[in-house]
Design an enzyme around this catalytic site. Sequence first.
Site, mmCIF file in Angstrom:
data_model
loop_
_atom_site.group_PDB
_atom_site.id
_atom_site.type_symbol
_atom_site.label_atom_id
_atom_site.label_comp_id
_atom_site.label_asym_id
_atom_site.label_seq_id
_atom_site.Cartn_x
_atom_site.Cartn_y
_atom_site.Cartn_z
ATOM 1 N N LYS A 22 0.839 -1.208 0.000
ATOM 2 C CA LYS A 22 0.000 0.000 0.000
ATOM 3 C C LYS A 22 0.876 1.260 0.000
ATOM 4 C CE LYS A 22 -1.444 1.703 4.062
ATOM 5 N NZ LYS A 22 -1.242 3.115 4.416
ATOM 6 N N ASN A 23 1.882 1.282 0.882
ATOM 7 C CA ASN A 23 2.645 2.519 1.042
ATOM 8 C C ASN A 23 3.628 2.785 -0.094
ATOM 9 O OD1 ASN A 23 1.218 3.084 3.307
ATOM 10 N ND2 ASN A 23 2.833 2.544 4.768
ATOM 11 N N ARG A 91 -4.369 11.002 4.569
ATOM 12 C CA ARG A 91 -3.211 11.886 4.678
ATOM 13 C C ARG A 91 -2.269 11.763 3.481
ATOM 14 N NH1 ARG A 91 0.513 14.600 7.966
ATOM 15 N NH2 ARG A 91 2.550 14.010 7.188
ATOM 16 N N CYS A 115 -4.760 13.283 13.050
ATOM 17 C CA CYS A 115 -4.638 11.856 12.767
ATOM 18 C C CYS A 115 -4.554 11.132 14.095
ATOM 19 C CB CYS A 115 -3.378 11.634 11.948
ATOM 20 S SG CYS A 115 -3.025 9.923 11.673
ATOM 21 N N ARG A 120 0.717 14.949 13.112
ATOM 22 C CA ARG A 120 1.458 14.645 11.882
ATOM 23 C C ARG A 120 1.601 15.917 11.036
ATOM 24 N NH1 ARG A 120 -0.674 9.142 9.355
ATOM 25 N NH2 ARG A 120 1.349 9.158 8.326
ATOM 26 N N PRO A 121 2.609 16.713 11.384
ATOM 27 C CA PRO A 121 2.784 17.978 10.678
ATOM 28 C C PRO A 121 3.278 17.766 9.236
ATOM 29 C CG PRO A 121 4.567 17.625 12.255
ATOM 30 C CD PRO A 121 3.640 16.470 12.400
ATOM 31 N N VAL A 122 3.257 18.870 8.458
ATOM 32 C CA VAL A 122 3.747 18.780 7.071
ATOM 33 C C VAL A 122 4.902 19.756 6.847
ATOM 34 C CG1 VAL A 122 1.576 17.980 6.053
ATOM 35 C CG2 VAL A 122 1.992 20.434 6.254
ATOM 36 N N ASP A 123 5.466 20.276 7.955
ATOM 37 C CA ASP A 123 6.513 21.296 7.820
ATOM 38 C C ASP A 123 7.686 20.844 6.954
ATOM 39 O OD1 ASP A 123 6.823 19.490 10.075
ATOM 40 O OD2 ASP A 123 8.597 20.621 10.644
ATOM 41 N N LEU A 124 8.043 19.562 7.040
ATOM 42 C CA LEU A 124 9.210 19.104 6.270
ATOM 43 C C LEU A 124 8.881 19.015 4.774
ATOM 44 C CD1 LEU A 124 10.459 16.356 8.757
ATOM 45 C CD2 LEU A 124 11.497 18.594 8.355
ATOM 46 N N ASP A 311 5.088 0.838 11.962
ATOM 47 C CA ASP A 311 3.871 0.201 11.440
ATOM 48 C C ASP A 311 3.719 -1.254 11.891
ATOM 49 O OD1 ASP A 311 3.217 2.532 10.175
ATOM 50 O OD2 ASP A 311 3.896 1.905 8.194
ATOM 51 N N ILE A 333 8.735 7.198 16.818
ATOM 52 C CA ILE A 333 8.283 7.941 15.629
ATOM 53 C C ILE A 333 6.889 8.517 15.855
ATOM 54 C CG2 ILE A 333 7.751 7.719 13.163
ATOM 55 C CD1 ILE A 333 10.071 5.631 13.162
ATOM 56 N N ARG A 403 -8.471 -0.153 4.933
ATOM 57 C CA ARG A 403 -7.642 0.880 4.303
ATOM 58 C C ARG A 403 -6.335 0.292 3.795
ATOM 59 N NH1 ARG A 403 -6.146 5.485 7.884
ATOM 60 N NH2 ARG A 403 -4.941 5.789 5.992
HETATM 61 N N1 EPU Z 1 7.125 14.604 10.477
HETATM 62 C C1 EPU Z 1 7.331 15.927 10.761
HETATM 63 N N2 EPU Z 1 7.116 16.837 9.765
HETATM 64 C C2 EPU Z 1 6.700 16.475 8.518
HETATM 65 C C3 EPU Z 1 6.497 15.111 8.243
HETATM 66 C C4 EPU Z 1 6.720 14.196 9.251
HETATM 67 O O1 EPU Z 1 7.716 16.298 11.877
HETATM 68 O O2 EPU Z 1 6.528 17.355 7.661
HETATM 69 C C5 EPU Z 1 7.362 13.600 11.542
HETATM 70 C C6 EPU Z 1 6.128 12.756 11.849
HETATM 71 O O3 EPU Z 1 5.262 13.407 12.740
HETATM 72 C C7 EPU Z 1 6.759 11.486 12.411
HETATM 73 C C8 EPU Z 1 8.050 11.358 11.605
HETATM 74 O O4 EPU Z 1 8.302 12.651 11.063
HETATM 75 O O5 EPU Z 1 7.090 11.668 13.749
HETATM 76 C C9 EPU Z 1 7.975 10.350 10.474
HETATM 77 O O6 EPU Z 1 6.790 10.546 9.714
HETATM 78 P P1 EPU Z 1 6.754 10.308 8.155
HETATM 79 O O7 EPU Z 1 6.669 11.628 7.464
HETATM 80 O O8 EPU Z 1 7.872 9.421 7.749
HETATM 81 O O9 EPU Z 1 5.366 9.590 7.966
HETATM 82 P P2 EPU Z 1 4.529 9.562 6.614
HETATM 83 O O10 EPU Z 1 5.457 9.658 5.488
HETATM 84 O O11 EPU Z 1 3.428 10.542 6.706
HETATM 85 C C10 EPU Z 1 4.617 6.993 6.195
HETATM 86 C C11 EPU Z 1 3.635 5.862 6.134
HETATM 87 C C12 EPU Z 1 3.115 5.555 7.536
HETATM 88 C C13 EPU Z 1 4.308 5.211 8.430
HETATM 89 C C14 EPU Z 1 5.323 6.367 8.416
HETATM 90 C C15 EPU Z 1 6.576 6.069 9.197
HETATM 91 C C16 EPU Z 1 2.641 6.057 3.943
HETATM 92 C C17 EPU Z 1 1.445 6.334 3.107
HETATM 93 N N3 EPU Z 1 2.521 6.211 5.255
HETATM 94 O O12 EPU Z 1 3.881 8.130 6.687
HETATM 95 O O13 EPU Z 1 2.272 4.407 7.409
HETATM 96 O O14 EPU Z 1 3.869 4.973 9.735
HETATM 97 O O15 EPU Z 1 5.708 6.656 7.052
HETATM 98 O O16 EPU Z 1 7.226 4.961 8.691
HETATM 99 O O17 EPU Z 1 3.663 5.653 3.429
HETATM 100 C C18 EPU Z 1 0.501 2.950 7.923
HETATM 101 O O18 EPU Z 1 0.696 2.387 6.846
HETATM 102 O O19 EPU Z 1 -0.237 2.478 8.827
HETATM 103 C C19 EPU Z 1 1.154 4.242 8.171
HETATM 104 C C20 EPU Z 1 0.724 5.110 9.094
#
Ligand code: EPU
Length: 425
Positions: A22-23, A91, A115, A120-124, A311, A333, A403
Amino acid sequence: MDKLIVHGGNTLSGAINISGAKNASLPILAASLLTEDDVIIRRVPDVSDTNYMIQILSALGAHVERSSGTVRISAQTITHEAPYELVRKMRASICVMGPLLARLGQAMVSLPGGCVIGDRPVDLHLKGLRAIGADIDLEGGNMNMTTPNGLVGTEVDMRGKQGPTVLGTDNLMMAAVLAKGTTVIESAAAEPEVVDLANFLISMGAKIQGAGTRTITIEGVERLHGTEHTIIPDRIEAGTFMVAGAMAAGPEGITINRICKEHLEPVTEKLIESGHSVEFNEEGSSVKVAPASTPKGARIVTAPHPGFPTDMQAQFSALYATTPGLSVIEDTIFPQRFMHCAEMSRMGANMKVDNGTAVIDGTDKLSAAPVMASDLRASAALVLAALNAEGSTEINRLYHIDRGYEHIDEKLLALGAKVERVKER
Ligand code: EPU
């Protein structure tokens, strides 16, 4: 709304096939927006998250056909506005930002809401896209992005407080493939799903080096072309069934096919540490898992790949809840991702959660209770707990598991579990 009734205590045996990841599918589907040519993607799992992504692509103007795992996308003419009603459902919708910016020079995508697994911020994501030239305004719950001077490669460090970001790395990589010059992503996520996306982009003509390491270098190209791609096996689905084998299989174990051994190392290591038997075939494409006669507890600290995946922590919580002795799980995480523990406690599990850490005092057997799924992996954990429990467990809000797990009830039935999907009133 469906619910799942699991009649616990059956011994599992037999074999199943793992679906495509999925991811990996979600960003790869989004990346198909980067070309006007046709793209064919195979082994896309039939789960509601991939359905949402396909709906978003269609709403953006792409023509999408899907038949038994194969998705054909033709994104000849697309618009830049991703509709809120679809984006708010998932998301991962935010991974259309990179492709839209690269292809059209503009994008309007709603900010994803809260969430249940934590903040789960998007700042990065924004940092990465701004670094290569995006102008981003946050207004009315939307991210409005333009590229007044085009996208231009540069060096960006994407490390956040909790380490690298998977979808943030994906977004920047997808934008940078059509930028002018070279982009270097430092502190990049190295998850297998990021590598699969990079391989997909490379097969479209992108120039990317270093995917799977902490530094990814992307040399922008003028245009990308169509391609065909097969999604990697879902390591989290595979890991979930490996835990099912450790918790509920007979001495012969269960066999899990269509996997990739190297993606399963941290999960394998932890199962072996608890005494369970994990045997891969020579190609690493199939694994047999059987329970230990006297399993032991262990300690897990989640970490970015190649560490233990967040996960998989909920599923290991279920395993340790039924492993006599003490176990500890720390999620670095998503420290708030422990909703499953309260539900499992209703089934007799002894768990204490504090400050991102669960201390679990395992017992032999859980007992059935009506429980509520709160997110995707939490619901998988409840299914695992229910397989072990005495009596019939009702798992409500099954849409969470749909999902991300393709045909979970059929796969469980194939392994000899007694499960029923029924409509909730
Ligand atoms: N983070 C920030 N700022 C950002 C983005 C992330 O501080 O702009 C933080 C998050 O809050 C977290 C860490 O960075 O603490 C890692 O988050 P990441 O961005 O890697 O998560 P993601 O890319 O949104 C994907 C998977 C998640 C999985 C995470 C971590 C997908 C669609 N989702 O999410 O999968 O838990 O990576 O490996 O690929 C799931 O499948 O159940 C799921 C939640």
